[in-house]
Design a protein around this motif. Structure first.
Motif, PDB file in Angstrom:
ATOM      1  N   VAL A 138     -23.817 -38.205   4.765  1.00  0.00           N
ATOM      2  CA  VAL A 138     -23.975 -38.094   3.560  1.00  0.00           C
ATOM      3  C   VAL A 138     -23.221 -38.279   2.509  1.00  0.00           C
ATOM      4  O   VAL A 138     -23.259 -39.228   1.641  1.00  0.00           O
ATOM      5  CB  VAL A 138     -24.165 -36.054   3.620  1.00  0.00           C
ATOM      6  CG1 VAL A 138     -23.740 -36.488   2.037  1.00  0.00           C
ATOM      7  CG2 VAL A 138     -25.341 -35.686   4.188  1.00  0.00           C
ATOM      8  N   LEU A 139     -22.218 -38.595   3.272  1.00  0.00           N
ATOM      9  CA  LEU A 139     -21.075 -39.564   2.567  1.00  0.00           C
ATOM     10  C   LEU A 139     -20.953 -41.078   2.562  1.00  0.00           C
ATOM     11  O   LEU A 139     -21.837 -41.526   1.419  1.00  0.00           O
ATOM     12  CB  LEU A 139     -19.404 -39.383   2.888  1.00  0.00           C
ATOM     13  CG  LEU A 139     -19.061 -37.976   2.504  1.00  0.00           C
ATOM     14  CD1 LEU A 139     -17.931 -37.096   3.151  1.00  0.00           C
ATOM     15  CD2 LEU A 139     -18.820 -37.523   1.360  1.00  0.00           C
ATOM     16  N   PHE A 140     -21.212 -41.415   3.835  1.00  0.00           N
ATOM     17  CA  PHE A 140     -21.871 -43.100   3.931  1.00  0.00           C
ATOM     18  C   PHE A 140     -23.203 -43.203   3.302  1.00  0.00           C
ATOM     19  O   PHE A 140     -22.901 -44.518   2.114  1.00  0.00           O
ATOM     20  CB  PHE A 140     -21.905 -43.622   5.059  1.00  0.00           C
ATOM     21  CG  PHE A 140     -21.570 -44.733   5.843  1.00  0.00           C
ATOM     22  CD1 PHE A 140     -20.657 -45.554   5.465  1.00  0.00           C
ATOM     23  CD2 PHE A 140     -22.682 -45.215   5.544  1.00  0.00           C
ATOM     24  CE1 PHE A 140     -20.443 -46.776   6.021  1.00  0.00           C
ATOM     25  CE2 PHE A 140     -22.927 -46.882   6.053  1.00  0.00           C
ATOM     26  CZ  PHE A 140     -21.302 -47.576   6.134  1.00  0.00           C
ATOM     27  N   CYS A 141     -23.971 -42.829   3.296  1.00  0.00           N
ATOM     28  CA  CYS A 141     -25.735 -43.381   2.166  1.00  0.00           C
ATOM     29  C   CYS A 141     -25.216 -43.473   0.947  1.00  0.00           C
ATOM     30  O   CYS A 141     -26.379 -44.056   0.008  1.00  0.00           O
ATOM     31  CB  CYS A 141     -26.477 -42.646   3.155  1.00  0.00           C
ATOM     32  SG  CYS A 141     -27.073 -40.982   2.451  1.00  0.00           S
ATOM     33  N   SER A 142     -23.809 -42.474   0.505  1.00  0.00           N
ATOM     34  CA  SER A 142     -23.999 -42.382  -0.883  1.00  0.00           C
ATOM     35  C   SER A 142     -23.507 -43.650  -1.596  1.00  0.00           C
ATOM     36  O   SER A 142     -23.674 -43.676  -2.502  1.00  0.00           O
ATOM     37  CB  SER A 142     -23.067 -41.167  -1.201  1.00  0.00           C
ATOM     38  OG  SER A 142     -22.175 -41.510  -0.635  1.00  0.00           O
ATOM     39  N   ILE A 149     -17.294 -49.687   6.508  1.00  0.00           N
ATOM     40  CA  ILE A 149     -16.499 -48.425   8.502  1.00  0.00           C
ATOM     41  C   ILE A 149     -15.272 -49.446   8.835  1.00  0.00           C
ATOM     42  O   ILE A 149     -14.715 -48.866   9.573  1.00  0.00           O
ATOM     43  CB  ILE A 149     -17.642 -49.265   9.786  1.00  0.00           C
ATOM     44  CG1 ILE A 149     -18.885 -48.548   9.250  1.00  0.00           C
ATOM     45  CG2 ILE A 149     -17.238 -49.563  10.655  1.00  0.00           C
ATOM     46  CD1 ILE A 149     -19.309 -47.124   9.109  1.00  0.00           C
ATOM     47  N   GLY A 150     -15.083 -51.012   8.131  1.00  0.00           N
ATOM     48  CA  GLY A 150     -13.995 -50.838   8.896  1.00  0.00           C
ATOM     49  C   GLY A 150     -12.732 -50.577   8.216  1.00  0.00           C
ATOM     50  O   GLY A 150     -11.303 -50.616   8.355  1.00  0.00           O
ATOM     51  N   GLU A 176     -16.926 -44.571  18.785  1.00  0.00           N
ATOM     52  CA  GLU A 176     -18.389 -43.546  17.945  1.00  0.00           C
ATOM     53  C   GLU A 176     -18.237 -45.200  16.300  1.00  0.00           C
ATOM     54  O   GLU A 176     -19.868 -44.864  16.481  1.00  0.00           O
ATOM     55  CB  GLU A 176     -17.585 -42.450  17.927  1.00  0.00           C
ATOM     56  CG  GLU A 176     -17.381 -42.228  19.542  1.00  0.00           C
ATOM     57  CD  GLU A 176     -19.161 -42.043  20.091  1.00  0.00           C
ATOM     58  OE1 GLU A 176     -20.297 -42.283  19.536  1.00  0.00           O
ATOM     59  OE2 GLU A 176     -18.233 -42.386  21.448  1.00  0.00           O
ATOM     60  N   PHE A 177     -17.073 -45.193  15.852  1.00  0.00           N
ATOM     61  CA  PHE A 177     -17.528 -45.178  14.363  1.00  0.00           C
ATOM     62  C   PHE A 177     -17.979 -46.498  14.580  1.00  0.00           C
ATOM     63  O   PHE A 177     -18.811 -47.417  14.010  1.00  0.00           O
ATOM     64  CB  PHE A 177     -16.223 -45.978  13.728  1.00  0.00           C
ATOM     65  CG  PHE A 177     -15.458 -44.431  13.836  1.00  0.00           C
ATOM     66  CD1 PHE A 177     -16.240 -43.924  12.190  1.00  0.00           C
ATOM     67  CD2 PHE A 177     -14.560 -44.228  13.129  1.00  0.00           C
ATOM     68  CE1 PHE A 177     -15.366 -43.246  11.983  1.00  0.00           C
ATOM     69  CE2 PHE A 177     -13.292 -43.380  12.772  1.00  0.00           C
ATOM     70  CZ  PHE A 177     -14.168 -42.252  12.172  1.00  0.00           C
ATOM     71  N   ILE A 206     -12.448 -46.841   9.950  1.00  0.00           N
ATOM     72  CA  ILE A 206     -11.195 -46.747  10.890  1.00  0.00           C
ATOM     73  C   ILE A 206     -10.119 -47.451  10.396  1.00  0.00           C
ATOM     74  O   ILE A 206      -9.286 -46.594  11.686  1.00  0.00           O
ATOM     75  CB  ILE A 206     -11.551 -48.141  11.473  1.00  0.00           C
ATOM     76  CG1 ILE A 206     -13.599 -48.084  11.828  1.00  0.00           C
ATOM     77  CG2 ILE A 206     -11.111 -48.902  12.225  1.00  0.00           C
ATOM     78  CD1 ILE A 206     -14.076 -49.170  12.672  1.00  0.00           C
ATOM     79  N   LEU A 207      -9.613 -48.443   9.080  1.00  0.00           N
ATOM     80  CA  LEU A 207      -7.964 -48.654   9.171  1.00  0.00           C
ATOM     81  C   LEU A 207      -7.769 -47.094   8.288  1.00  0.00           C
ATOM     82  O   LEU A 207      -6.279 -46.942   8.941  1.00  0.00           O
ATOM     83  CB  LEU A 207      -7.680 -49.608   7.836  1.00  0.00           C
ATOM     84  CG  LEU A 207      -8.196 -51.018   9.171  1.00  0.00           C
ATOM     85  CD1 LEU A 207      -8.513 -51.796   7.661  1.00  0.00           C
ATOM     86  CD2 LEU A 207      -7.310 -51.722   9.581  1.00  0.00           C
ATOM     87  N   GLU A 208      -8.476 -46.437   7.395  1.00  0.00           N
ATOM     88  CA  GLU A 208      -7.805 -45.240   7.147  1.00  0.00           C
ATOM     89  C   GLU A 208      -7.669 -43.765   8.197  1.00  0.00           C
ATOM     90  O   GLU A 208      -6.424 -43.520   8.394  1.00  0.00           O
ATOM     91  CB  GLU A 208      -8.362 -44.484   5.788  1.00  0.00           C
ATOM     92  CG  GLU A 208      -8.208 -43.384   5.653  1.00  0.00           C
ATOM     93  CD  GLU A 208      -6.374 -43.897   4.843  1.00  0.00           C
ATOM     94  OE1 GLU A 208      -6.000 -42.767   4.368  1.00  0.00           O
ATOM     95  OE2 GLU A 208      -6.460 -45.340   5.137  1.00  0.00           O
ATOM     96  N   PHE A 209      -9.056 -44.115   8.839  1.00  0.00           N
ATOM     97  CA  PHE A 209      -8.465 -42.934  10.259  1.00  0.00           C
ATOM     98  C   PHE A 209      -7.386 -43.367  11.183  1.00  0.00           C
ATOM     99  O   PHE A 209      -6.545 -42.356  11.561  1.00  0.00           O
ATOM    100  CB  PHE A 209      -9.854 -42.444  10.746  1.00  0.00           C
ATOM    101  CG  PHE A 209      -9.747 -41.896  12.018  1.00  0.00           C
ATOM    102  CD1 PHE A 209     -10.112 -41.088  12.099  1.00  0.00           C
ATOM    103  CD2 PHE A 209      -9.783 -42.617  13.035  1.00  0.00           C
ATOM    104  CE1 PHE A 209      -9.706 -39.431  13.670  1.00  0.00           C
ATOM    105  CE2 PHE A 209      -9.437 -41.815  14.374  1.00  0.00           C
ATOM    106  CZ  PHE A 209      -9.366 -40.363  14.389  1.00  0.00           C
ATOM    107  N   THR A 210      -7.091 -44.431  11.482  1.00  0.00           N
ATOM    108  CA  THR A 210      -6.055 -45.040  12.002  1.00  0.00           C
ATOM    109  C   THR A 210      -5.074 -44.509  11.610  1.00  0.00           C
ATOM    110  O   THR A 210      -3.691 -43.937  12.040  1.00  0.00           O
ATOM    111  CB  THR A 210      -6.619 -46.031  13.058  1.00  0.00           C
ATOM    112  OG1 THR A 210      -7.985 -46.796  13.644  1.00  0.00           O
ATOM    113  CG2 THR A 210      -4.879 -46.702  13.690  1.00  0.00           C
TER     114      THR A 210
END
Length: 281
Positions: free
Chosen positions: A54-58, A134-135, A95-96, A138-142
């Motif tokens: 939902v967030l990503f497609c926004s 996505i990059g 998975e990302f 991933i950086l923020e999640f890490t």
């Protein structure tokens, strides 16, 4: 962001489809949260994945003002989630990337259905936006996952240190303190504070500090022990030492450490016997 309201609506209508597709192709043999068979955890996993879609497609919506902040909140939820913290970070990142492939494929399908409207240049911009976003995720999640994991480790280590200075009561007026493992400066301070508090709380008159579990003693450790003995003396507690191994004794001699005016016993049993405490055989 690359706006396209029609594309946004196309993706928005398929968020649950993307989630079910993702979970259906998920390798359930992976370690961590992805291998769970708990229905509640599976439902929560799907909910988290759907929230992502939902967030990503926004990002393709005309109304994107809160996109970054909302994604920040989602990342924080995942990074602090127990299930994901117990999952190897490389598995989560994989998975990302699988989700990234989902979007690249779905957008290619959209472009194929709207050949007359979607140019190659526009499709390239969308693909680039997906990869870049996505990059960033991933950086923020890490970063957040690493921070939370380190905080938990530090809290666990702190708890272990604080639990490593137990004063065990032997009689109403006597007790002993078994010290085990390496004594760092930080740990020594914890031991000093907790020992004094526990001795005062129980109105102890005598305390045997057992060093048989301490692998090595140096000037710093000796100094900390002396400070503890001095502090206990100030509050009226007489202290004795036990369990000084031959290795520690040799080190003490080489370092010039002297245990003068301090009762020293070669074993805890001897220390307890000399202080009127009989061990049950």
């Amino acid at each position: 962001m690359v706006e396209n309201q029609q594309l946004h609506e196309y993706l928005r209508e398929r968020t649950w489809e993307l989630t079910e597709q993702w979970y259906g192709t998920l390798d359930k043999n992976q370690r961590g949260i992805y291998s769970t068979k708990n229905p509640e955890e599976i439902e929560n996993l799907k909910r988290q994945n759907h929230d992502f879609h939902v967030l990503f497609c926004s990002m393709f919506s005309e109304n994107q003002q809160d996109f970054s902040q909302e994604f920040q909140d989602w990342i924080e939820e995942i990074a602090t989630d127990d299930g994901h913290l117990k999952t190897p970070i490389v598995v989560v990142i994989e998975e990302f990337f699988r989700t990234q492939q989902q979007y690249l494929k779905t957008i290619a399908e959209f472009a194929s259905q709207h050949k007359e409207k979607v140019t190659f240049e526009q499709l390239s911009k969308w693909n680039l936006a997906i990869v870049e976003t996505i990059g960033k995720v991933i950086l923020e999640f890490t970063a957040q996952n690493t921070r939370v994991a380190q905080e938990r480790l530090q809290n666990q280590q702190q708890m272990i240190v604080e639990m490593s200075a137990p004063v065990i009561l032997l009689t109403k007026s006597s007790g002993f303190l078994p010290l085990v493992g390496e004594i760092t400066t930080h740990r020594a301070q914890i031991i000093f504070e907790k020992t004094l508090k526990q001795c005062a709380k129980h109105n102890l008159e005598r305390l045997v500090v057992d060093l048989s579990g301490v692998p090595i003693i140096d000037t710093m450790v000796a100094q900390q022990v002396f400070q503890l003995i001095t502090g206990l003396k100030i509050i009226g507690v007489k202290t004795a030492l036990s369990g000084i191994s031959p290795v520690i004794a040799q080190t003490a001699v080489h370092l010039g450490i002297k245990f003068t005016d301090i009762e020293v016993y070669n074993s805890l049993a001897q220390a307890l016997k000399e202080n009127g405490v009989q061990l049950v055989q």
